[in-house]
Motif scaffolding. Structure first.
Motif, PDB file in Angstrom:
ATOM      1  N   MET A 214      -5.057  44.189 -34.691  1.00 20.56           N
ATOM      2  CA  MET A 214      -5.741  45.037 -35.992  1.00 20.56           C
ATOM      3  C   MET A 214      -7.077  45.297 -35.905  1.00 20.56           C
ATOM      4  N   THR A 215      -7.390  46.569 -36.260  1.00 19.22           N
ATOM      5  CA  THR A 215      -8.725  46.838 -36.346  1.00 19.22           C
ATOM      6  C   THR A 215      -9.434  46.328 -37.686  1.00 19.22           C
ATOM      7  N   ASP A 216     -10.605  46.388 -37.596  1.00 19.29           N
ATOM      8  CA  ASP A 216     -11.514  45.967 -38.842  1.00 19.29           C
ATOM      9  C   ASP A 216     -10.957  46.811 -40.086  1.00 19.29           C
ATOM     10  N   LEU A 217     -10.939  48.320 -39.582  1.00 20.40           N
ATOM     11  CA  LEU A 217     -10.640  49.131 -40.820  1.00 20.40           C
ATOM     12  C   LEU A 217      -9.103  48.920 -41.382  1.00 20.40           C
ATOM     13  N   GLU A 218      -8.342  48.418 -40.415  1.00 19.69           N
ATOM     14  CA  GLU A 218      -6.880  48.368 -40.935  1.00 19.69           C
ATOM     15  C   GLU A 218      -6.780  46.890 -41.674  1.00 19.69           C
ATOM     16  N   TYR A 219      -7.612  45.956 -41.251  1.00 20.07           N
ATOM     17  CA  TYR A 219      -7.741  44.771 -42.013  1.00 20.07           C
ATOM     18  C   TYR A 219      -8.174  44.919 -43.335  1.00 20.07           C
ATOM     19  N   LEU A 220      -9.153  45.750 -43.480  1.00 21.13           N
ATOM     20  CA  LEU A 220     -10.033  45.983 -44.854  1.00 21.13           C
ATOM     21  C   LEU A 220      -8.907  46.694 -45.816  1.00 21.13           C
ATOM     22  N   ASP A 221      -8.049  47.787 -45.183  1.00 21.63           N
ATOM     23  CA  ASP A 221      -7.193  48.381 -45.884  1.00 21.63           C
ATOM     24  C   ASP A 221      -5.896  47.654 -46.505  1.00 21.63           C
ATOM     25  N   ARG A 222      -5.463  46.769 -45.423  1.00 20.79           N
ATOM     26  CA  ARG A 222      -4.392  45.821 -45.589  1.00 20.79           C
ATOM     27  C   ARG A 222      -4.940  44.851 -46.837  1.00 20.79           C
ATOM     28  N   ALA A 223      -5.930  44.201 -46.747  1.00 25.04           N
ATOM     29  CA  ALA A 223      -6.651  43.016 -47.452  1.00 25.04           C
ATOM     30  C   ALA A 223      -6.503  43.678 -49.056  1.00 25.04           C
ATOM     31  N   GLU A 224      -7.146  44.753 -48.903  1.00 29.98           N
ATOM     32  CA  GLU A 224      -7.360  45.759 -50.194  1.00 29.98           C
ATOM     33  C   GLU A 224      -6.151  45.740 -50.938  1.00 29.98           C
ATOM     34  N   GLN A 225      -5.172  46.409 -50.236  1.00 22.23           N
ATOM     35  CA  GLN A 225      -3.900  46.515 -50.669  1.00 22.23           C
ATOM     36  C   GLN A 225      -3.257  45.240 -51.398  1.00 22.23           C
ATOM     37  N   LEU A 226      -3.475  44.073 -50.586  1.00 26.29           N
ATOM     38  CA  LEU A 226      -3.096  42.746 -51.321  1.00 26.29           C
ATOM     39  C   LEU A 226      -3.775  42.427 -52.337  1.00 26.29           C
ATOM     40  N   LEU A 227      -5.025  42.567 -52.424  1.00 20.13           N
ATOM     41  CA  LEU A 227      -5.917  42.314 -53.811  1.00 20.13           C
ATOM     42  C   LEU A 227      -5.426  43.155 -54.983  1.00 20.13           C
ATOM     43  N   LEU A 228      -5.272  44.414 -54.741  1.00 23.80           N
ATOM     44  CA  LEU A 228      -4.748  45.174 -55.825  1.00 23.80           C
ATOM     45  C   LEU A 228      -3.447  44.748 -56.327  1.00 23.80           C
ATOM     46  N   ALA A 229      -2.491  44.306 -55.463  1.00 21.73           N
ATOM     47  CA  ALA A 229      -1.202  43.876 -55.870  1.00 21.73           C
ATOM     48  C   ALA A 229      -1.176  42.461 -56.579  1.00 21.73           C
ATOM     49  N   VAL A 230      -2.386  41.797 -56.102  1.00 18.00           N
ATOM     50  CA  VAL A 230      -2.566  40.672 -57.340  1.00 18.00           C
ATOM     51  C   VAL A 230      -2.949  41.189 -58.464  1.00 18.00           C
ATOM     52  N   GLU A 231      -3.710  41.920 -58.553  1.00 17.48           N
ATOM     53  CA  GLU A 231      -4.324  42.280 -59.960  1.00 17.48           C
ATOM     54  C   GLU A 231      -3.402  43.070 -60.645  1.00 17.48           C
ATOM     55  N   GLN A 232      -2.519  43.952 -60.136  1.00 19.05           N
ATOM     56  CA  GLN A 232      -1.288  44.506 -60.815  1.00 19.05           C
ATOM     57  C   GLN A 232      -0.330  43.580 -61.268  1.00 19.05           C
ATOM     58  N   SER A 233       0.086  42.772 -60.311  1.00 25.81           N
ATOM     59  CA  SER A 233       1.030  41.459 -60.864  1.00 25.81           C
ATOM     60  C   SER A 233       0.512  40.769 -62.073  1.00 25.81           C
ATOM     61  N   CYS A 234      -0.871  40.509 -61.968  1.00 26.74           N
ATOM     62  CA  CYS A 234      -1.300  39.913 -63.138  1.00 26.74           C
ATOM     63  C   CYS A 234      -1.044  40.620 -64.507  1.00 26.74           C
ATOM     64  N   ASP A 235      -1.322  42.109 -64.455  1.00 27.67           N
ATOM     65  CA  ASP A 235      -1.213  42.840 -65.546  1.00 27.67           C
ATOM     66  C   ASP A 235       0.278  43.028 -66.101  1.00 27.67           C
ATOM     67  N   ARG A 236       1.099  43.002 -65.274  1.00 27.88           N
ATOM     68  CA  ARG A 236       2.581  43.047 -65.364  1.00 27.88           C
ATOM     69  C   ARG A 236       2.889  41.553 -66.035  1.00 27.88           C
ATOM     70  N   LEU A 237       2.684  40.697 -65.547  1.00 30.36           N
ATOM     71  CA  LEU A 237       2.794  39.155 -66.006  1.00 30.36           C
ATOM     72  C   LEU A 237       2.305  39.008 -67.257  1.00 30.36           C
ATOM     73  N   ASN A 238       1.179  39.476 -67.450  1.00 28.66           N
ATOM     74  CA  ASN A 238       0.470  39.466 -68.872  1.00 28.66           C
ATOM     75  C   ASN A 238       1.301  40.387 -70.009  1.00 28.66           C
ATOM     76  N   ASP A 239       1.957  41.454 -69.324  1.00 26.98           N
ATOM     77  CA  ASP A 239       2.615  42.162 -70.421  1.00 26.98           C
ATOM     78  C   ASP A 239       4.085  41.557 -70.628  1.00 26.98           C
ATOM     79  N   GLU A 240       4.627  40.855 -69.830  1.00 26.98           N
ATOM     80  CA  GLU A 240       6.094  40.573 -69.730  1.00 26.98           C
ATOM     81  C   GLU A 240       6.154  39.042 -70.084  1.00 26.98           C
ATOM     82  N   THR A 241       5.321  38.373 -69.865  1.00 26.84           N
ATOM     83  CA  THR A 241       5.359  36.964 -70.387  1.00 26.84           C
ATOM     84  C   THR A 241       4.098  36.549 -71.251  1.00 26.84           C
TER      85      THR A 241
END
Length: 112
Positions: free
Chosen positions: A1-28
């Motif tokens: 994996m290139t550095d740019l691929e890593y940064l893209d995948r890592a950013e997707q993970l962090l955004l998914a964590v943040e969005q999961s928190c928003d969803r969980l706060n709304d639903e629970t």
């Protein structure tokens, strides 16, 4: 994996964590405070316990620190897997967050 691929995948993970928190706060009653600083997200639960997730750019890994311990994850082409065979990132985050918050919480890689 290139550095740019890593940064893209890592950013997707962090955004998914943040969005999961928003969803969980709304639903629970979780009341998770997700604090983002650069490549790090700190989840603070109502009982003041924390889970810290951060990028480890030189190693192309994601690190997670929870009450259960410290864990390193590498992308295997489909998922972020624990480098010591301990499972998938979002499954583990769900388990650790549930244990720390006292609620059943399900984090997912799916973004809205």
């Amino acid at each position: 994996m290139t550095d740019l691929e890593y940064l893209d995948r890592a950013e997707q993970l962090l955004l998914a964590v943040e969005q999961s928190c928003d969803r969980l706060n709304d639903e629970t009653d979780a009341d998770i405070d997700a604090q983002r600083v650069g490549g790090m997200v700190t989840l603070v639960f109502a009982n003041r316990t924390q889970i810290v997730i951060n990028q480890q750019k030189p190693l192309h890994e994601i690190w997670m620190a929870a009450k259960a311990g410290g864990f390193h994850y590498k992308f295997d082409g489909q998922h972020w897997q624990d480098t010591k065979g301990g499972g998938e990132f979002f499954e583990n985050l769900s388990r650790f967050a549930s244990a720390q918050s006292g609620l059943t919480l399900a984090f997912t890689a799916k973004m809205v």
